[in-house]
Design a protein around this motif. Structure first.
Motif, PDB file in Angstrom:
ATOM      1  N   ASN A   1       0.818  -1.212   0.000  1.00  0.00           N
ATOM      2  CA  ASN A   1       0.000   0.000   0.000  1.00  0.00           C
ATOM      3  C   ASN A   1       0.853   1.264   0.000  1.00  0.00           C
ATOM      4  N   THR A   2       2.007   1.189   0.649  1.00  0.00           N
ATOM      5  CA  THR A   2       2.920   2.335   0.657  1.00  0.00           C
ATOM      6  C   THR A   2       3.416   2.639  -0.750  1.00  0.00           C
ATOM      7  N   LEU A   3       3.780   1.595  -1.488  1.00  0.00           N
ATOM      8  CA  LEU A   3       4.215   1.782  -2.878  1.00  0.00           C
ATOM      9  C   LEU A   3       3.080   2.350  -3.728  1.00  0.00           C
ATOM     10  N   LEU A   4       1.868   1.862  -3.471  1.00  0.00           N
ATOM     11  CA  LEU A   4       0.705   2.375  -4.204  1.00  0.00           C
ATOM     12  C   LEU A   4       0.444   3.841  -3.843  1.00  0.00           C
ATOM     13  N   LEU A   5       0.667   4.198  -2.572  1.00  0.00           N
ATOM     14  CA  LEU A   5       0.497   5.581  -2.131  1.00  0.00           C
ATOM     15  C   LEU A   5       1.462   6.502  -2.865  1.00  0.00           C
ATOM     16  N   ILE A   6       2.706   6.092  -2.961  1.00  0.00           N
ATOM     17  CA  ILE A   6       3.715   6.910  -3.636  1.00  0.00           C
ATOM     18  C   ILE A   6       3.373   7.065  -5.115  1.00  0.00           C
ATOM     19  N   GLU A   7       2.909   5.996  -5.729  1.00  0.00           N
ATOM     20  CA  GLU A   7       2.519   6.059  -7.144  1.00  0.00           C
ATOM     21  C   GLU A   7       1.298   6.954  -7.326  1.00  0.00           C
TER      22      GLU A   7
ATOM     23  N   LEU B   1      -5.358   5.457   0.804  1.00  0.00           N
ATOM     24  CA  LEU B   1      -4.176   4.653   1.131  1.00  0.00           C
ATOM     25  C   LEU B   1      -3.390   5.149   2.349  1.00  0.00           C
ATOM     26  N   ILE B   2      -3.560   6.405   2.720  1.00  0.00           N
ATOM     27  CA  ILE B   2      -2.784   6.940   3.853  1.00  0.00           C
ATOM     28  C   ILE B   2      -2.916   6.073   5.108  1.00  0.00           C
TER      29      ILE B   2
ATOM     30  N   THR C   1       2.492   2.057   5.466  1.00  0.00           N
ATOM     31  CA  THR C   1       3.496   2.134   6.523  1.00  0.00           C
ATOM     32  C   THR C   1       3.775   3.597   6.813  1.00  0.00           C
ATOM     33  N   PRO C   2       3.626   4.038   8.069  1.00  0.00           N
ATOM     34  CA  PRO C   2       3.759   5.474   8.355  1.00  0.00           C
ATOM     35  C   PRO C   2       5.199   5.970   8.340  1.00  0.00           C
ATOM     36  N   SER C   3       5.394   7.125   8.940  1.00  0.00           N
ATOM     37  CA  SER C   3       6.694   7.748   9.107  1.00  0.00           C
ATOM     38  C   SER C   3       7.254   8.244   7.790  1.00  0.00           C
TER      39      SER C   3
ATOM     40  N   ALA D   1       6.175  10.163  -0.304  1.00  0.00           N
ATOM     41  CA  ALA D   1       5.004  10.468  -1.134  1.00  0.00           C
ATOM     42  C   ALA D   1       4.823  11.975  -1.283  1.00  0.00           C
ATOM     43  N   LEU D   2       5.103  12.716  -0.209  1.00  0.00           N
ATOM     44  CA  LEU D   2       4.990  14.178  -0.240  1.00  0.00           C
ATOM     45  C   LEU D   2       5.975  14.773  -1.243  1.00  0.00           C
TER      46      LEU D   2
END
Length: 199
Positions: free
Chosen positions: A9-15, A28-29, A33-35, A41-42
């Motif tokens: 999900n982190t990879l999907l968030l970045i994409e 997805l946030i 995975t946080p931090s 992604a930002l």
């Protein structure tokens, strides 16, 4: 132990941040995975000019107060909406504004320069940005920066860099001379008007 689904999900968030899919970012946030991954992604959202995604990610940023990278990426790529969204999170007058202004001036991003010049350091700092705009021949940026800069400081720096930037040095000398002539003409004109009133 790392949760594979959260990593995915982190990879999907970045994409999603890269392509500007704000609905996917919002979904997805909480599943990622946080931090530091939110900061990744930002940065991606800032680089690609996806202001809506960037705004969604801002409350989750860990590094924003100490990390100028999102601002620099937005400025050098001309994404003024992202620069504006990041502005409340950085104090005015800090070095990051100068770096972002310099990056925007190098690339000729007029609206970013217009926004950033009000937040950068005093005139002697803005001179680096003026010098860059002259070197890379961005006249609209030069026009914005000139009143907020010390052109003599920029000229001194170009002289120190001889012979690499002699054409830019000549352009800046001509610009300074033109502005001086305009000031003299204005002063003379005001003097003549004052004399005419006395008559």
């Amino acid at each position: 132990m790392n949760d594979p689904s959260r990593m995915r999900n982190t990879l999907l968030l970045i994409e999603a941040a890269r392509v500007g899919d704000a609905a996917a970012v919002e979904r997805l946030i909480p599943l990622s995975t946080p931090s530091f991954n939110y900061d990744k992604a930002l940065r991606v959202a800032a680089e690609h000019g996806n202001a809506e995604c960037l705004t969604l990610l801002l409350p989750y940023s860990v590094l924003l107060n100490t990390d100028a990278v999102p601002l620099l990426l937005a400025a050098e790529n001309g994404h003024v909406a992202c620069v504006q969204a990041l502005a409340p999170f950085l104090a005015e007058g800090v070095e990051e504004w100068d770096q972002a202004l310099f990056a925007a001036a190098c690339a000729g991003h007029t609206e970013c320069v217009r926004f950033l010049v009000e937040r950068a350091q005093p005139k002697e700092k803005n001179s680096r940005a003026l010098m860059a705009a002259v070197i890379y021949e961005h006249p609209a940026c030069v026009d914005i920066l000139y009143p907020h800069s010390d052109p003599w400081e920029a000229l001194d720096e170009l002289v120190r860099l001889r012979p690499k930037y002699i054409p830019a040095e000549e352009r800046l000398r001509a610009l300074i001379a033109r502005h001086q002539r305009a000031v003299i003409a204005q002063v003379v004109g005001e003097g003549e008007m004052g004399a005419a009133r006395k008559l």
